[in-house]
Design a protein around this motif. Sequence first.
Motif, short mmCIF file in Angstrom:
data_model
loop_
_atom_site.label_atom_id
_atom_site.label_comp_id
_atom_site.label_asym_id
_atom_site.label_seq_id
_atom_site.Cartn_x
_atom_site.Cartn_y
_atom_site.Cartn_z
N THR A 45 12.56 -78.69 32.04
CA THR A 45 12.42 -79.91 32.83
C THR A 45 13.22 -81.02 32.16
O THR A 45 13.15 -81.20 30.94
N ARG A 46 13.94 -81.75 32.95
CA ARG A 46 14.74 -82.85 32.41
C ARG A 46 13.83 -83.89 31.77
O ARG A 46 12.83 -84.30 32.34
N THR A 47 14.19 -84.29 30.56
CA THR A 47 13.40 -85.28 29.83
C THR A 47 14.32 -86.12 28.96
O THR A 47 15.40 -85.66 28.56
N ALA A 48 13.88 -87.32 28.65
CA ALA A 48 14.72 -88.22 27.86
C ALA A 48 14.36 -88.22 26.39
O ALA A 48 15.07 -88.84 25.59
N ASP A 49 13.28 -87.54 26.01
CA ASP A 49 12.81 -87.66 24.62
C ASP A 49 13.31 -86.55 23.71
O ASP A 49 12.94 -86.50 22.55
N LYS A 50 14.16 -85.62 24.22
CA LYS A 50 14.71 -84.55 23.41
C LYS A 50 16.17 -84.34 23.76
O LYS A 50 16.58 -84.53 24.90
N PRO A 51 16.96 -83.90 22.79
CA PRO A 51 18.33 -83.49 23.14
C PRO A 51 18.28 -82.17 23.90
O PRO A 51 17.46 -81.30 23.60
N LYS A 52 19.13 -82.02 24.90
CA LYS A 52 19.12 -80.79 25.69
C LYS A 52 19.98 -79.71 25.02
O LYS A 52 20.88 -80.00 24.21
N TYR A 53 19.68 -78.46 25.36
CA TYR A 53 20.53 -77.34 24.93
C TYR A 53 20.50 -76.28 26.03
O TYR A 53 19.43 -75.82 26.42
N TYR A 54 21.69 -75.91 26.51
CA TYR A 54 21.83 -74.96 27.62
C TYR A 54 22.49 -73.70 27.07
O TYR A 54 23.64 -73.72 26.65
N VAL A 55 21.72 -72.62 27.03
CA VAL A 55 22.25 -71.33 26.58
C VAL A 55 22.23 -70.37 27.76
O VAL A 55 21.26 -70.31 28.52
N LEU A 56 23.32 -69.63 27.92
CA LEU A 56 23.48 -68.78 29.11
C LEU A 56 24.20 -67.50 28.74
O LEU A 56 25.22 -67.53 28.05
N GLU A 57 23.64 -66.37 29.17
CA GLU A 57 24.36 -65.10 29.08
C GLU A 57 24.98 -64.81 30.46
O GLU A 57 24.42 -65.18 31.48
N MET A 58 26.14 -64.17 30.46
CA MET A 58 26.76 -63.80 31.73
C MET A 58 25.77 -62.94 32.52
O MET A 58 25.26 -61.95 32.01
N PHE A 59 25.49 -63.36 33.76
CA PHE A 59 24.41 -62.69 34.48
C PHE A 59 24.83 -61.31 34.96
O PHE A 59 25.99 -61.02 35.15
N PRO A 60 23.83 -60.42 35.15
CA PRO A 60 24.13 -59.02 35.43
C PRO A 60 24.34 -58.73 36.90
O PRO A 60 23.89 -59.48 37.78
N TYR A 61 24.99 -57.60 37.16
CA TYR A 61 25.04 -57.04 38.51
C TYR A 61 23.79 -56.18 38.70
O TYR A 61 23.41 -55.42 37.80
N PRO A 62 23.14 -56.27 39.85
CA PRO A 62 21.89 -55.52 40.05
C PRO A 62 22.12 -54.05 40.37
O PRO A 62 21.94 -53.60 41.50
N SER A 63 22.49 -53.31 39.36
CA SER A 63 22.75 -51.87 39.54
C SER A 63 21.46 -51.07 39.63
O SER A 63 21.49 -49.91 40.00
N GLY A 64 20.34 -51.68 39.25
CA GLY A 64 19.06 -51.01 39.36
C GLY A 64 18.46 -50.61 38.03
O GLY A 64 17.26 -50.36 37.94
N ARG A 65 19.25 -50.52 36.98
CA ARG A 65 18.74 -50.17 35.66
C ARG A 65 19.44 -51.03 34.62
O ARG A 65 20.66 -51.17 34.65
N ILE A 66 18.67 -51.59 33.71
CA ILE A 66 19.30 -52.21 32.55
C ILE A 66 19.41 -51.15 31.46
O ILE A 66 18.68 -50.16 31.47
N HIS A 67 20.35 -51.34 30.56
CA HIS A 67 20.47 -50.42 29.43
C HIS A 67 20.40 -51.24 28.14
O HIS A 67 20.30 -52.46 28.15
N ILE A 68 20.47 -50.54 27.04
CA ILE A 68 20.25 -51.20 25.76
C ILE A 68 21.36 -52.21 25.46
O ILE A 68 21.16 -53.15 24.68
#
Length: 855
Positions: A26-49
């Motif tokens: 939630t956006r707030t003014a009392d903390k510095p923000k940090y945005y971490v993102l992994e490249m999102f997956p294609y929904p092939s139906g199974r994740i692997h290790i």
Amino acid sequence: MSRYDPATLEPKWQQAWDEAGTFLATRTADKPKYYVLEMFPYPSGRIHIGHVRNYTMGDVIARYKKSTGHNVLHPMGFDAFGMPAENAAMENGGHPADWTYQNIDTMVAQMKPLGFGLDWSRMFATCDPEYYGQQQALFLDFLEKGLVYRRNAVVNWDPVDMTVLANEQVIDGRGWRSGAEVERRELTQWFFKISDYSEELLDALDRLDDWPAKVKLMQANWIGKSRGLQFAFGLVEPTRGHDRIEVYTTRPDTLLGASFIGISPDHPIAKELEAHDPKVAAFCAEARRGGTTEEAIEKAEKLGYDTGLTCRHPFDTSWELPVYIANFILMDYGTGAIFGCPAHDQRDLDFARKYGLDIVSTFVPLKGDHVKPEDGGEAYVPPKSEKVHWKLAFDWNDEATGEEAIDAAIRFCEGKGVGHGVTKFRLRDWGLSRQRYWGCPIPVVHCEECGVVPEKKENLPVELPKDVSFDVPGNPLDRHPTWRDVPCPRCGKPAKRETDTMDTFVDSSWYFARFTAPRADTPTDVAEAEYWMNVDQYIGGIEHAILHLLYSRFFARAMHLTGHLPEKCKEPFDALFTQGMVTHAIYVTRDENDRPVYHFPEDVEIHESGARLGATGEEVEVIPSAKMSKSKKNVVDPVNIIQTYGADTARWFVLSDSPPERDVEWTASGAEAANRHLARVHRIATEIAASEAGPHEADEPLLREMHRTIFDVTAGIESFGFNAAIAKLYAFTNTLAKSQAGAEAKRAAMRTLAQLMSPMTPHLSEEIWHLLGGEGLIADAPWPVADEAMLVSDTVTLPIQVNGKRRSEITVAKDASKEEVEKTALADDAVVKALDGGVPKKVIVVPGRIVNVVV
């Protein structure tokens, strides 16, 4: 004493996080923000290790930043459009949407038990009408700003999937899905004007300080800035519509080595000739069957057709060069025409030798034996920085580098009125049209009266029809009249929707911005984007180093131009990390025709004598570790790992065994060792929790080592040195297990160990934190800070060897005398046991290093 039971404690703490809303952003003014993102997956139906490794890296960073007082955004979504879903519908019946959303549900169910600290409330799939409707709004805004246009273009055409393929979707001249031989075909296509940003995209790479150098180099090479000469060869006998052939060259210093002119099968002159000559038409049709990628062109046999036309050399009107149509020249590069210089280009040399054309060297090396190409040698292509003997205006001149020669050649040609120097870029505009159903519809209508008409924004999203059939090849939208046939938004007369859909790279080129306000009724909420953007840390595979990142950088600029992102977001990813792959051995047997049959790891039993199938006992060939591949079945299912060892074991192992930028091999023995260590940590914590107050003489050494560990682990996480951080945690666990400190010091040390482990093993850490009386959730606890005074040690730990074999270690004052060190070493229990009543011949003390006891 309770035992380590991941099956019980992991769901318990996941429920606690969910109930507390621990990872909601939630956006707030009392903390510095940090945005971490992994490249999102294609929904092939199974994740692997491999997915586990990627998302665990991001989760470590997200949890760490949360504990250091940041307001963290860590979202997840799915890159859900594309041919696999459409292929599944063709093969198995059903609808691409059903296949996709079922797979998404499966993958979410697989991911949640891994304990990732994600804000699941922000999740979306790019096939959600809510998402692609806003993508259509972006398209209309880009169109209004002149960033989108439509023209005829030669494309890679897959004759089986019946769709356009991007260059990277063509593998060895064949479609990546169908395996069909790709053809070159001219179609009317939509394009983004990414080439308008070539210079800006190139220059900005220098400011991306937290991107890997190899990624920036790959992007720079793809953009491909070059300085060269643009000029024309005059035709000796003009055709009906042409009296010259325009050429752009980056090596004008080789002009005196020209022996032929080559034009693309799609060059206007070639098209003019094929319209009147069946032989030319047949050759051009054959040439167009090859792919348009550089790789496909390089591997294909070089073919040419002598048109009978000739051109005058610009330096000597009596010097005539034959004009060939050649299959290795693309209309999209330069002018679609080249002059061939066989002596200094191997491709041109092969072509010249095949067709008996002249070969003339224009420069030679300064030193060493050199066989000129005209005398049977290979093409001589020195680096531009290397000095050579070169000639211009028919005289051998003094030595010069290639760059100097090029500059001199441009000046010479401009002085002679032969063309002019220009700067060009290799980057071409982005063709986004795809002839398939399962993609974002392009929101325009074709009207006979009004031409191409943008759809009105109030009519968005233009949703895909659900009642489609895949029983015949081709795009179902072309044969869906109730969806295709609509009134013109401008004049109201009958018109037709655009039936091409957008390249899936479009979907992934702005998703990071949508995560800042995923339910907004505009593409972004500018206030949310202003707060959350940029992505502070982006994580993904090196395979996306060029196109995805380049297209995202373009999109960010276009979204700024159209008012959807603030100016600071023109470079959307502040830091980039490209992780290595997870690999595994391949297990294979042979069928009766000696064809390979691959087996999943869980179906194979490993013995000292080799590997065998568990069901039949058949001997299995083990191929060394390779990239996990569904076709080779060397994939590891995280669900099985979680059921056997728990999520924390999987997370710990994929981070501990190798630097994160390198590949890591998954082994059952490695997973078992990780699980044993976590069980040991749990056991130590349980023992400490039950311990009574005791002596405190050994408190300081333990606490000093605790602060050193805090310092080292913090540095490891901040530098993506997760394996190094885990090595420190292993060492501190050993220290804690052996420590003679009092109960309170041990409790403090154990709570700190749990905190330091919490980004990697969040469930176990929560359990230990709770066991030892930690306040609230460890996920909300502030990160421990090393006391600098405790980092300065007055003691030193020395290993003790007896007859060359390490037996123990002692901690002594830094200024202890050799006699004091010797006395302490000989009193050590392990040394006394090793001596077994014997008297040492000598004791060698190396100050600050080691104690050697010789018996």
